[in-house]
Enzyme design. Structure first.
Site, PDB file in Angstrom:
ATOM      1  N   ARG A   1      22.530  30.437  34.120  1.00  0.00           N
ATOM      2  CA  ARG A   1      23.368  30.886  33.001  1.00  0.00           C
ATOM      3  C   ARG A   1      23.500  29.823  31.926  1.00  0.00           C
ATOM      4  NH1 ARG A   1      29.237  32.747  34.431  1.00  0.00           N
ATOM      5  NH2 ARG A   1      28.313  34.822  34.601  1.00  0.00           N
TER       6      ARG A   1
ATOM      7  N   LYS B   1      40.585  39.188  41.152  1.00  0.00           N
ATOM      8  CA  LYS B   1      40.507  38.012  42.014  1.00  0.00           C
ATOM      9  C   LYS B   1      41.509  38.098  43.167  1.00  0.00           C
ATOM     10  CE  LYS B   1      37.912  35.249  40.922  1.00  0.00           C
ATOM     11  NZ  LYS B   1      37.828  34.169  39.936  1.00  0.00           N
TER      12      LYS B   1
ATOM     13  N   CYS C   1      56.730   6.465  21.867  1.00  0.00           N
ATOM     14  CA  CYS C   1      55.346   6.778  22.213  1.00  0.00           C
ATOM     15  C   CYS C   1      54.779   5.653  23.066  1.00  0.00           C
ATOM     16  CB  CYS C   1      54.518   6.945  20.944  1.00  0.00           C
ATOM     17  SG  CYS C   1      52.739   7.084  21.247  1.00  0.00           S
TER      18      CYS C   1
ATOM     19  N   SER D   1      30.554  36.186  30.862  1.00  0.00           N
ATOM     20  CA  SER D   1      31.493  36.000  31.951  1.00  0.00           C
ATOM     21  C   SER D   1      32.366  37.251  32.040  1.00  0.00           C
ATOM     22  CB  SER D   1      32.350  34.762  31.683  1.00  0.00           C
ATOM     23  OG  SER D   1      33.227  34.531  32.745  1.00  0.00           O
ATOM     24  N   LEU D   2      33.317  37.257  32.964  1.00  0.00           N
ATOM     25  CA  LEU D   2      34.180  38.422  33.142  1.00  0.00           C
ATOM     26  C   LEU D   2      35.633  38.034  32.954  1.00  0.00           C
ATOM     27  CD1 LEU D   2      32.648  40.067  36.348  1.00  0.00           C
ATOM     28  CD2 LEU D   2      32.231  40.697  33.973  1.00  0.00           C
TER      29      LEU D   2
ATOM     30  N   ASP E   1      40.261  29.772  37.279  1.00  0.00           N
ATOM     31  CA  ASP E   1      40.560  31.109  36.764  1.00  0.00           C
ATOM     32  C   ASP E   1      41.937  31.155  36.129  1.00  0.00           C
ATOM     33  OD1 ASP E   1      38.135  32.087  37.581  1.00  0.00           O
ATOM     34  OD2 ASP E   1      38.889  32.902  39.471  1.00  0.00           O
TER      35      ASP E   1
ATOM     36  N   GLU F   1      42.041  27.886  40.708  1.00  0.00           N
ATOM     37  CA  GLU F   1      42.683  27.026  39.710  1.00  0.00           C
ATOM     38  C   GLU F   1      42.018  27.200  38.339  1.00  0.00           C
ATOM     39  OE1 GLU F   1      44.117  22.910  41.307  1.00  0.00           O
ATOM     40  OE2 GLU F   1      42.239  23.421  42.297  1.00  0.00           O
TER      41      GLU F   1
ATOM     42  N   LYS G   1      32.603  40.130  44.593  1.00  0.00           N
ATOM     43  CA  LYS G   1      32.207  39.096  43.633  1.00  0.00           C
ATOM     44  C   LYS G   1      31.704  37.885  44.427  1.00  0.00           C
ATOM     45  CE  LYS G   1      33.761  36.554  39.567  1.00  0.00           C
ATOM     46  NZ  LYS G   1      33.337  35.219  40.028  1.00  0.00           N
TER      47      LYS G   1
END
Length: 675
Positions: A141, A316, A408, A84-85, A39, A37, A120
């Site tokens: 990290r 992933k 609103c 990060s990747l 990612d 989720e 991973k």
């Protein structure tokens, strides 16, 4: 097709939602959603920013990593950022990753790009620093720049060597601290027997164990370590990623046995399939496969974007789905007044994670899905939008339709959608409590003015007291010092600290000031581009209120007609000009100062045109920025240099007409080398 207005508002929501999940995951070790989720949220953010680069926000997940640590562990700055990747979810995206590498390096379309491929690991990122072969520091990290000192705890992990033989004088090894599945189950059994906290998954258990104040607690937790890379080095480990990882293994670091070198996309995908097939039988959790460009000199050239290297990719594993009931639909009002429907779900487990909320985006999406309270829906953990409703399973059942409000819910002002837009917005502006608070939160946020100590709770308190109506009032809070000291939760020290933090933001970064104003479509990157071009907010205002405002604004790199129109509209509104004049007098933002190194090209404007044969256009632009120059997309009288490759057309012709200096690609390379 998503409009810029929709994208701007969605990016705002994504930034807040992802930041909240970052804090839960990185700082508190209590994720509220699954990795898939998370990612997918980042993936959606990345896709929108790629489509609308002018809308990138300073608080975007693409501009930062993780969350700043707030525990009692000592903070430590990383010598090199822990990046990060980027993620991929399809074979096509992996192929595009390799194609991007070829384009950036100006390689032939069929040139071999060797990669490493490895599982991973789903653990906690950790950096181990060795000096003269001795472990001297271990750090988490954190936010990528600053982590937590966990040296004493790491010394209790048997997988991690304390002393090395034959290592570089300075060696930072990076990898994942994890807990295998069997050890995790045994730990939870012991926790339950002792009446202690049960961990949701092995990753949480590993993170909670590593970040203990007492190393003796960590020592009895079964933590493991896998190395996957490195940070600062006093000398190279090898010429390639695969050789460097082999050397780390020889030095005594655990390296995945499933790490291989592949020479084609097909081979990479075949290894991905093999790892996915073996996933259930592995003793540890994994959530994908990581590919890295094998050649280290290519990695150096490829460099990085804000938070990710260009030379690595995480592929992933696919999404998971589940069915549940929509029990309610709530309306949230954002900073720009957009009414966003949120589905409240009957909580459902998806891959071990409990999902309770789903965004329904807008009125049109509700109509498209035919969603009503009581409907049974299929949700998906990953995809373009997460959590995402994939299908309404009961749309044919007789049930009252959901009526989207035309008022609103916060201030009862009329809520309308402008022509050509799907978003419904409150028209109340600053009279709307939701917008007032959100605008103030945005102004003081880390990406904008970054006023420490002025959080949502304090802002809400000051709004309720009538002390804050707009950003300018923040700088008048000192008038309420004595009254504030007498209020619950406020003491003289905390009040003076807050007022000092506000004073410290006088004369602050003009780009962050501009971003903090909340002009529609003006994200952090665009604000910086505007300040590079105009120097001060006052100069920008003069340009935006001139006779040819939209044309003058549109020539700025990264500013298109939509942003130019938004700026012109903002500065032409009398109440905006009045508030801005008031705010400028109080906040006194500084003139823009470039962080690029000073060269003879500092402040100059360069245009690249035609086909570049030895480098990609992105690499050339990056070179220009390092020289302090600005890369523009069109030639004008303000252009200082045009770098022209084969096939240059109208831009080269215009340069000749205007008498702008023209250089070949080889001449540009000489300029870069000599600067």
């Amino acid at each position: 097709m998503t409009s810029e207005a929709e994208a701007a508002n969605r990016l705002m929501r994504l930034a807040k939602e992802i930041a909240r999940h970052d804090r839960a995951y990185h700082d508190h070790d209590e994720p509220q959603i699954s990795d898939a989720e998370y990612d997918a949220l980042v993936r959606e953010n990345r896709a929108l920013e790629a489509q609308f680069p002018a809308l990138v926000r300073a608080d975007s997940p693409s501009q930062r990593l993780g969350a700043a640590p707030t525990s009692s562990l000592a903070k430590v700055a990383h010598a090199k950022p822990m990046l990060s990747l980027d993620n991929a979810f399809s074979d096509e995206e992996v192929a595009e990753f390799v194609a991007r590498v070829r384009r950036f390096l100006s390689l032939a379309t069929d040139a071999e790009v060797a990669l490493t491929a490895e599982p991973k690991i789903d653990g906690l990122s950790c950096s181990l620093r060795y000096e003269d072969g001795v472990l001297v520091l271990a750090a988490t990290r954190g936010d990528g720049s600053v982590g937590e000192d966990v040296t004493a705890n790491v010394r209790t992990i048997a997988d991690i060597p304390q002393v090395l033989s034959g290592a570089p004088a300075v060696l930072e090894v990076r990898g994942e601290v994890y807990m295998d599945k069997g050890d995790f189950a045994a730990l939870n059994e012991r926790q339950e027997a002792a009446g202690g906290k049960l961990f949701a998954n092995p990753r949480n258990a590993a993170a909670g164990s590593l970040r203990q104040k007492d190393p003796s607690v960590t020592a009895v937790r079964p933590l493991r370590f896998f190395a996957h890379g490195w940070g600062e080095l006093s000398e190279p480990l090898a010429a390639t990623q695969s050789e460097a990882m082999a050397r780390l293994a020889r030095l005594g670091f655990p390296v995945s046995e499933m790490l291989v070198r592949v020479e084609s996309i097909d081979a990479a995908l075949a290894h991905y399939a093999a790892i996915e097939k073996a996933r259930a039988d592995l003793p540890f959790d994994i959530d994908g496969v990581v590919y890295k460009v094998d050649q280290l000199d290519w990695q150096e050239r490829l460099g990085q974007v804000a938070r990710s290297p260009r030379w690595a990719l995480a592929h992933k594993f696919p999404a998971e789905q589940a069915e549940t009931i929509i029990e309610a639909i709530d309306i949230q009002v954002g900073r720009t007044g957009k009414l966003t429907p949120v589905g409240r779900l009957k909580p459902v487990g998806v891959g071990g994670v409990i999902v309770a909320n789903v965004t329904l985006h807008n009125r049109d999406e509700i109509e498209r899905l035919g969603v009503r309270v009581g409907d049974r829906v299929r949700i998906q953990r990953a995809g373009d939008v997460i959590p995402q409703v994939v299908e309404n399973l009961t749309r044919d059942e007789q049930r009252a339709p959901y009526v989207f409000p035309d008022r609103c819910p916060e201030c009862q002002s009329e809520a309308v959608a402008e022509e050509g837009e799907v978003d419904v917005r409150c028209t109340g502006g600053l009279i709307c409590p939701a917008q007032r608070l959100e605008r103030l939160k945005h102004f003081v946020s880390r990406g904008a003015m970054d006023i420490d100590g002025l959080g949502e709770k304090s802002l809400a308190e000051f709004v309720d007291l009538g002390w804050l109506h707009g950003p300018a009032d923040i700088y008048r809070l000192k008038a309420y010092r004595d009254e504030l000291i007498g209020r619950e939760g406020w003491k003289q020290v905390s009040v003076d600290k807050l007022l000092a933090a506000i004073e410290a933001r006088k004369g602050f970064d003009p780009a962050r000031f501009l971003f903090g104003l909340g002009v529609r479509h003006v994200g952090a990157v665009t604000a910086k581009d505007l300040m590079k071009a105009f120097g001060t907010v006052e100069a920008l205002q003069a340009a935006a209120t001139g006779d040819d405002a939209k044309t003058e604004l549109s020539v700025v790199e990264g500013v298109g007609p939509v942003v130019a129109e938004a700026l012109a509209d903002f500065f032409h509104e009398p109440h905006n000009r009045e508030q801005l004049t008031e705010l400028l007098a109080l906040a006194q933002p500084a003139a823009f100062v470039s962080t690029a190194r000073a060269t003879e090209w500092t402040g100059k404007t360069i245009v690249f045109t035609g086909t570049l044969e030895t480098m990609s256009r992105d690499e050339a632009k990056a070179q220009a920025e390092r020289l302090g120059a600005r890369s523009a997309g069109s030639v004008s009288a303000k252009t200082d240099l045009v770098v022209a490759g084969p096939g240059a057309g109208s831009k080269l012709k215009k340069a000749a007409e205007l008498g702008v200096r023209v250089a070949t690609e080889s001449e540009w390379a000489a300029i870069v080398a000599s600067a």
